[in-house]
Design a protein around this motif. Structure first.
Motif: not given
Length: 224
Positions: A41-69
């Protein structure tokens, strides 16, 4: 019955969320350690933010499965402390409450300057400012490699009082979570591992249930 359940990336994999420890361990030709450490994060915060932005996007499209329920249903019947290494919100969306996110949450932002926390926007970058101190030092509220996991005192206490400890979909490679089974077992808990394959700490469990979480977890919960 007092139960502690630890979940790892394997429980969300069947919802389509990549474990990041599978395969070559790379993300856009970067090692996970290059996007998930304070030094990264100290070296390349833009890269780190892109990584977590992508993870947020993927999570928003995922749905809980039978194990979560199934775990949400178990929490309605027993004194269940649910601890997760995952930073997604699939447990909450399945109905689980009082969840301990030991590695933080994608849905939260943290100010690296003043320590203030707030709900994260879908996308963050180096210009995102803290609503408290107004400095542009916002980072994901994620526990990175080299940082201390959250809520450890509460987790150790729950493990000491547990009658059953179950680890679901976790690799057993990352401490302190890899040591939870030993701590629970020393304090008298019956320890069960549910995973698609044996892990580095399988020998420390009394019982093993092998298979995909969407099949094994609902069946285990039904038996309880």
């Amino acid at each position: 019955m007092r139960i502690v359940v630890l979940t790892g990336a394997g429980i969300s994999a069947e919802s389509g969320l990549r474990t990041f420890r599978a395969g070559d361990g790379l993300w856009e030709e970067h090692r996970l350690e290059d996007v998930a450490t304070p030094e990264a994060y100290a070296s390349d915060p833009s890269l780190v933010h892109r990584f977590y932005n992508a993870r947020r996007s993927a999570t928003s499209q995922a749905q809980p499965n039978a194990a979560h329920h199934a775990l949400a249903a178990l929490q309605q019947q027993h004194d269940l402390t649910l601890v997760t290494q995952n930073v997604d919100d699939l447990h909450e969306r399945a109905g689980s409450t009082q969840l301990i996110h030991m590695h933080g949450e994608l849905a939260q932002a943290l100010c690296a300057s003043c320590g203030h926390r707030w709900s994260s926007p879908a996308e963050m970058d180096v210009t995102t400012t803290c609503p408290s101190c107004r400095k542009a030092t916002a980072r994901p509220d994620i526990v990175w490699f080299g940082e201390m996991p959250y809520h450890m005192e509460n987790i150790w206490k729950a493990l000491e009082n547990a009658e059953i400890f179950a680890a679901i979909g976790t690799s057993g490679q990352v401490y302190p979570a890899a040591g939870f089974v030993q701590h629970a077992r020393r304090n008298g808990a019956h320890c069960i591992e549910l995973n698609i394959d044996p892990t580095a700490v399988s020998r420390d469990f009394h019982e093993h249930i092998i298979g995909p979480a969407t099949e094994t977890v609902p069946e285990w919960v039904k038996e309880l």
